[in-house]
Design a protein around this motif. Sequence first.
Motif: not given
Length: 186
Positions: A12-17, A84-90
């Motif tokens: 969820s955080t990966l997708y949102l980020s 991890l989910g929030a930081v990986i995409p940026p």
Amino acid sequence: MNKKILSNIFLSTLYLSSFTFGGGYVIVTLLKKKFVDELHWIDQQEMLDLVAIAQSSPGAIAVNGAIVVGYKLARLPGVICAVLGAVIPPFVILTVISFFYTAFKENFIIQAMLNGMTAGVGAVILSVVYDMGGDVVKGKDPLLIILMAASFIAAYFYHVNVIFIILAAALTGIGKTIIRKLRNEA
């Protein structure tokens, strides 16, 4: 710890980020939609409290928001998955963009796209303000309504530094909690 919850937090955080442009306040509304409205893992009032904590903590609000939601849902493993989910995409996006910076800097289409995204970000931020401000008004607590209005007036019209507004809100919350506790003990 339930691996399904942890994978859901991470994804969820990966997708949102991955699809959030415009800063941390944009991701706040998306975290609310995902964890409050869709999954029903957090209620509305808890989300307001978590956002207040994320906002008043140093660092990026997107990461802070992921930290407090992850901790609420699954303690330390939840924090790790959410961060991890929030930081990986940026990280990946910025790494790729850095390789092509000079090409992007001069590209008319990229500049037009970024200008269009700016308008969309403003609309999403307005939506967050409307949702959260509406929840405060629905709570019918006169102190919180006055605090919200005073904060807006102080920031917008008098250009008071946000640090002072956060400190005033924190002191008000502490005072309200102490008074409530003293009344309950009496």
